[in-house]
Design a protein around this motif. Structure first.
Motif, PDB file in Angstrom:
ATOM      1  N   TRP A  43       0.847  -1.176   0.000  1.00  0.00           N
ATOM      2  CA  TRP A  43       0.000   0.000   0.000  1.00  0.00           C
ATOM      3  C   TRP A  43       0.891   1.236   0.000  1.00  0.00           C
ATOM      4  O   TRP A  43       2.103   1.155   0.187  1.00  0.00           O
ATOM      5  N   ILE A  44       0.260   2.376  -0.220  1.00  0.00           N
ATOM      6  CA  ILE A  44       0.966   3.654  -0.146  1.00  0.00           C
ATOM      7  C   ILE A  44       0.562   4.330   1.150  1.00  0.00           C
ATOM      8  O   ILE A  44      -0.621   4.537   1.413  1.00  0.00           O
TER       9      ILE A  44
ATOM     10  N   ALA B 147      -2.961   6.986   6.596  1.00  0.00           N
ATOM     11  CA  ALA B 147      -3.877   6.128   5.838  1.00  0.00           C
ATOM     12  C   ALA B 147      -3.090   5.256   4.879  1.00  0.00           C
ATOM     13  O   ALA B 147      -1.989   5.615   4.437  1.00  0.00           O
ATOM     14  N   LYS B 148      -3.664   4.106   4.564  1.00  0.00           N
ATOM     15  CA  LYS B 148      -3.054   3.173   3.627  1.00  0.00           C
ATOM     16  C   LYS B 148      -3.897   3.135   2.353  1.00  0.00           C
ATOM     17  O   LYS B 148      -5.044   2.701   2.389  1.00  0.00           O
ATOM     18  N   LEU B 149      -3.336   3.593   1.251  1.00  0.00           N
ATOM     19  CA  LEU B 149      -4.035   3.576  -0.029  1.00  0.00           C
ATOM     20  C   LEU B 149      -3.635   2.320  -0.786  1.00  0.00           C
ATOM     21  O   LEU B 149      -2.471   2.141  -1.129  1.00  0.00           O
ATOM     22  N   ARG B 150      -4.597   1.453  -1.054  1.00  0.00           N
ATOM     23  CA  ARG B 150      -4.339   0.191  -1.736  1.00  0.00           C
ATOM     24  C   ARG B 150      -4.867   0.251  -3.164  1.00  0.00           C
ATOM     25  O   ARG B 150      -5.542   1.206  -3.561  1.00  0.00           O
ATOM     26  N   SER B 151      -4.575  -0.778  -3.924  1.00  0.00           N
ATOM     27  CA  SER B 151      -5.067  -0.843  -5.302  1.00  0.00           C
ATOM     28  C   SER B 151      -6.566  -1.120  -5.318  1.00  0.00           C
ATOM     29  O   SER B 151      -7.124  -1.679  -4.372  1.00  0.00           O
ATOM     30  N   GLY B 152      -7.228  -0.702  -6.402  1.00  0.00           N
ATOM     31  CA  GLY B 152      -8.642  -0.971  -6.576  1.00  0.00           C
ATOM     32  C   GLY B 152      -9.556  -0.139  -5.704  1.00  0.00           C
ATOM     33  O   GLY B 152     -10.742  -0.446  -5.574  1.00  0.00           O
ATOM     34  N   LYS B 153      -9.054   0.938  -5.122  1.00  0.00           N
ATOM     35  CA  LYS B 153      -9.880   1.793  -4.271  1.00  0.00           C
ATOM     36  C   LYS B 153     -10.490   2.926  -5.095  1.00  0.00           C
ATOM     37  O   LYS B 153      -9.897   3.422  -6.047  1.00  0.00           O
TER      38      LYS B 153
ATOM     39  N   VAL C 286     -10.266  17.526 -15.030  1.00  0.00           N
ATOM     40  CA  VAL C 286     -10.020  18.122 -13.718  1.00  0.00           C
ATOM     41  C   VAL C 286      -9.315  19.466 -13.853  1.00  0.00           C
ATOM     42  O   VAL C 286      -8.709  19.767 -14.890  1.00  0.00           O
ATOM     43  N   ARG C 287      -9.393  20.264 -12.800  1.00  0.00           N
ATOM     44  CA  ARG C 287      -8.750  21.572 -12.770  1.00  0.00           C
ATOM     45  C   ARG C 287      -7.985  21.731 -11.453  1.00  0.00           C
ATOM     46  O   ARG C 287      -8.331  21.127 -10.439  1.00  0.00           O
ATOM     47  N   ILE C 288      -6.969  22.557 -11.510  1.00  0.00           N
ATOM     48  CA  ILE C 288      -6.187  22.831 -10.310  1.00  0.00           C
ATOM     49  C   ILE C 288      -7.096  23.454  -9.249  1.00  0.00           C
ATOM     50  O   ILE C 288      -7.924  24.322  -9.536  1.00  0.00           O
ATOM     51  N   GLY C 289      -6.934  22.992  -8.022  1.00  0.00           N
ATOM     52  CA  GLY C 289      -7.730  23.495  -6.904  1.00  0.00           C
ATOM     53  C   GLY C 289      -8.945  22.651  -6.586  1.00  0.00           C
ATOM     54  O   GLY C 289      -9.582  22.852  -5.549  1.00  0.00           O
ATOM     55  N   GLU C 290      -9.290  21.692  -7.469  1.00  0.00           N
ATOM     56  CA  GLU C 290     -10.460  20.847  -7.216  1.00  0.00           C
ATOM     57  C   GLU C 290     -10.114  19.730  -6.234  1.00  0.00           C
ATOM     58  O   GLU C 290      -8.979  19.237  -6.208  1.00  0.00           O
ATOM     59  N   PRO C 291     -11.102  19.299  -5.433  1.00  0.00           N
ATOM     60  CA  PRO C 291     -10.844  18.216  -4.478  1.00  0.00           C
ATOM     61  C   PRO C 291     -10.785  16.858  -5.167  1.00  0.00           C
ATOM     62  O   PRO C 291     -11.406  16.654  -6.220  1.00  0.00           O
ATOM     63  N   ILE C 292     -10.054  15.938  -4.568  1.00  0.00           N
ATOM     64  CA  ILE C 292     -10.000  14.557  -5.026  1.00  0.00           C
ATOM     65  C   ILE C 292     -10.000  13.674  -3.785  1.00  0.00           C
ATOM     66  O   ILE C 292      -9.324  13.968  -2.797  1.00  0.00           O
ATOM     67  N   LEU C 293     -10.814  12.621  -3.822  1.00  0.00           N
ATOM     68  CA  LEU C 293     -10.990  11.746  -2.660  1.00  0.00           C
ATOM     69  C   LEU C 293     -10.659  10.314  -3.048  1.00  0.00           C
ATOM     70  O   LEU C 293     -10.920   9.884  -4.176  1.00  0.00           O
ATOM     71  N   PHE C 294     -10.097   9.564  -2.110  1.00  0.00           N
ATOM     72  CA  PHE C 294      -9.735   8.175  -2.349  1.00  0.00           C
ATOM     73  C   PHE C 294     -10.347   7.287  -1.271  1.00  0.00           C
ATOM     74  O   PHE C 294     -10.524   7.711  -0.122  1.00  0.00           O
ATOM     75  N   ASP C 295     -10.643   6.044  -1.659  1.00  0.00           N
ATOM     76  CA  ASP C 295     -11.062   5.013  -0.706  1.00  0.00           C
ATOM     77  C   ASP C 295     -12.257   5.466   0.130  1.00  0.00           C
ATOM     78  O   ASP C 295     -12.179   5.557   1.359  1.00  0.00           O
ATOM     79  N   ASP C 296     -13.379   5.753  -0.564  1.00  0.00           N
ATOM     80  CA  ASP C 296     -14.620   6.163   0.109  1.00  0.00           C
ATOM     81  C   ASP C 296     -14.430   7.384   0.997  1.00  0.00           C
ATOM     82  O   ASP C 296     -15.073   7.517   2.050  1.00  0.00           O
ATOM     83  N   GLY C 297     -13.555   8.280   0.574  1.00  0.00           N
ATOM     84  CA  GLY C 297     -13.370   9.530   1.300  1.00  0.00           C
ATOM     85  C   GLY C 297     -12.434   9.438   2.491  1.00  0.00           C
ATOM     86  O   GLY C 297     -12.250  10.434   3.201  1.00  0.00           O
ATOM     87  N   LYS C 298     -11.821   8.260   2.723  1.00  0.00           N
ATOM     88  CA  LYS C 298     -10.903   8.128   3.863  1.00  0.00           C
ATOM     89  C   LYS C 298      -9.648   8.957   3.665  1.00  0.00           C
ATOM     90  O   LYS C 298      -8.969   9.318   4.633  1.00  0.00           O
ATOM     91  N   ILE C 299      -9.313   9.232   2.413  1.00  0.00           N
ATOM     92  CA  ILE C 299      -8.142  10.059   2.093  1.00  0.00           C
ATOM     93  C   ILE C 299      -8.628  11.224   1.231  1.00  0.00           C
ATOM     94  O   ILE C 299      -9.238  11.022   0.188  1.00  0.00           O
TER      95      ILE C 299
END
Length: 624
Positions: A337-338, A420-426, A383-396
């Motif tokens: 994971w990352i 937080a641990k970011l895994r593949s397929g999230k 996407v544009r600079i300044g926009e939010p990005i969420l990973f893993d159901d918003g955990k990151i």
């Protein structure tokens, strides 16, 4: 009180009544103006949905006003505050106006007296008819249907499907993101057999997978297998570590006992009471005790931790005698994971390159930031600079700080639990971005060939634009499957903001329903807004006489672990305001279905949509 005071009070009363009447009349006229301006939408709607389209347009016109002060005034007068008008907007306005005109001793206008196209009776009746058309008849003893998601194992467990139908499952949901047509076919056959056997009808709904914004693969770690006994707080072993040695060239699990492959000669000579000595990956001498032998495998245990890697040499001993030597076979790489914290930089790159953690120099500074891949090219153009990005159901949570050469540079702004641990397929969510992603993918089009033959309804994932609905209708027509019901899954911020447009577009092709996909939707709009948003979806759909499916994590703790949380029970009761509640799979799904059925039966005696039903309360008779 003297006559002057009485006259003043009467004038004040009349003035107040007139003001309230004018306020309601303003809403009625706004609704009529919107109706006259929406003729094109009415002409496109199916005949069975035309009156519902008018009602939706009326509702949208009223909800462009802030009616709260007027509602308070109506309530003080003992009149309807218009808080339950969704299914019959014009009828509600006219009913209140008729009373106000009468109280003012003014003639009631003819167009206020005449019944509108949707009445107090026909509005709710239309909603129920539309619900029955796509979700089936309401079950005995309750109004709300129950949909259940099928696990892959159901393909080989006809008894599970039979028991679900027997317990009250009204709609079987098959998720096309999982399994294959061969597995879906067996599920369908088991359901049809159960229907014939039980004399019950259960519909089938297929969810198209849609485009999936997910993290790509992560570079694997070393191939290593760790054995670790359980210890108490004092470090004493409370449970030996067990492992199953097998001649098969795979690892697996027999119950809670993991397995690793070894050379067959080692197993053919092993007997209970033997020991297997080895030096693990750290150079530690370790011993496994052989406690059970079966053809092609043996069960061992140890009281010491050990790290086993491929090629490690095992020595089988019987007492002091060396019996045979053998090597460990191939082992799977450890999933990686990352690791991310607030302030870290994560790069999202186009493609499917295996991601990795950040690389640090000798002084502990980041030499190369962590990166993860994303295969959907449309992400990088939308996407544009300044926009939010969420990973893993918003955990990151993160913010896009730079975009260069199909690479997004993201600053991490929030993590669950500090690190937080970011895994593949999230999942990846871009709630503020305008992504030109078609809702219908090549896989969806391929799956539709099977769906068209077996489904009663098809759910469209990631629907965001009216054009998405057009694409689905085109494919259904091509497959001669225009009879299928369509379920719009509202799971993005964009879809929610365009819900009226999506409803009006879908009302050309009934039967239709809306699914509140609260997992992704909560991530997109923010969990603090989810309750508000799901309320608004319920209101809009009721105004359109479109049934709603209440979905995602309903009684999930019960389905997966056998015990619900208190919050989940309240959430399940709230689901009774929809026409259908969806359960996800889990080992306790039968118990969950029975529990939900009981909750729905009880709450429907007290609540219908937004209306409290004043059933006689037993507790009310306990005093006096």
């Amino acid at each position: 009180m003297n006559s002057t005071q009485e006259t003043g009070n009467a004038l004040a009363w009349e003035t107040r009544l007139a003001q309230v009447k004018d306020g309601v009349e303003e809403l009625r006229l706004a609704a009529l103006a919107a109706e006259h301006g929406s003729c094109a939408a009415f002409d496109l709607a199916a005949a069975s949905m035309r009156a519902s389209t008018v009602n939706l347009v009326h509702y949208l016109a009223v909800r462009r006003h802030d009616v709260r002060a007027l509602q308070d005034d109506l309530a003080r007068l003992g009149l309807s505050s218009l808080g339950r008008m969704e299914s019959r907007v014009m009828a509600s306005l006219q009913a209140v106006l008729r009373v106000l005109y009468t109280l003012l001793a003014e003639p009631v206008p003819t167009d206020v007296i005449e019944d509108p196209s949707i009445t107090f009776d026909s509005g709710p009746a239309l909603l129920e008819a539309h619900a029955e058309a796509i979700l089936g008849a309401g079950p005995q003893g309750r109004r709300t249907r129950i949909m259940v998601t099928m696990p892959g194992e159901a393909a080989d467990d006809p008894d599970l499907i039979r028991r679900l139908v027997e317990a009250g499952m009204g709609i079987m949901r098959i998720n096309c993101a999982h399994d294959s047509p061969a597995i879906w076919q067996r599920m369908v056959e088991h359901l049809r057999h159960a229907e014939r056997e039980l004399g019950e009808r259960c519909l089938i709904s297929f969810d198209l997978a849609g485009p999936k914004l997910r993290t790509g693969p992560i570079a694997p770690g070393p191939a290593v297998f760790k054995l670790r006994p359980s210890r108490n707080a004092l470090g004493q072993v409370t449970r030996l570590a067990r492992v199953r040695l097998t001649e098969e060239d795979i690892t697996g699990c027999d119950g809670d006992v993991p397995s690793i492959p070894v050379e067959a000669s080692l197993l053919s000579h092993a007997k209970p009471g033997d020991s297997i000595a080895f030096v693990d990956a750290r150079g530690r001498e370790r011993v496994l005790a052989v406690i059970e032998v079966r053809p092609g495998e043996c069960l061992c245990e140890t009281d010491r931790s050990a790290y086993v890697i491929p090629g490690l040499r095992f020595v089988l001993r019987r007492g002091q005698s060396l019996i045979v030597k053998g090597k460990v076979g191939a082992l799977p790489a450890v999933e990686q994971w990352i690791s991310l914290r607030v302030g870290d930089v994560l790069e999202v790159v186009r493609g499917e390159a295996p991601g990795r953690d950040a690389i640090y120099d000798d002084e502990g500074r980041v030499a190369q930031p962590a990166f993860v891949s994303c295969a959907l090219a449309e992400v990088f153009g939308g996407v544009r600079i300044g926009e939010p990005i969420l990973f893993d159901d918003g955990k990151i949570q993160g913010v896009i700080r730079d975009i260069v050469d199909d690479r997004l540079r993201v600053e991490i702004t929030g993590t669950a639990g500090g690190t937080a641990k970011l895994r593949s397929g999230k999942g990846i969510n871009l709630p503020e971005s305008n992504l030109a992603l078609p809702a219908l993918t090549p896989k969806d089009i391929e799956d539709l060939a099977f769906v068209a033959q077996h489904a009663d309804a098809v759910a469209m994932s990631f629907v965001q634009r009216a054009n998405d609905i057009d694409d689905l209708l085109h494919e259904l027509a091509r497959l001669d499957a225009s009879h299928l019901g369509i379920i719009l899954k509202i799971e993005t911020k964009t879809a929610f903001s365009r819900l009226p447009e999506l409803l009006l577009s879908a009302m050309r092709h009934p039967p239709i329903a809306v699914m509140i996909a609260r997992g992704d939707l909560g991530v997109e709009v923010g969990f603090e807004r989810l309750s508000e948003v799901q309320e608004e979806i319920l209101w809009l759909c009721e105004a359109a006489h479109v049934p709603v499916i209440w979905a995602t994590q309903v009684l999930e703790s019960l389905a997966k672990g056998g015990m619900p949380s208190r919050a989940e029970v309240s959430d399940a009761a709230m689901g009774s305001r929809a026409e259908c509640v969806m359960l996800n799979k889990g080992p306790y799904i039968l118990e969950t279905l029975a529990f939900l059925r009981d909750v729905l039966v009880r709450i429907e005696e007290h609540q219908h949509k937004k209306t409290a039903r004043l059933r006689k309360l037993r507790v009310a008779g306990s005093v006096g």
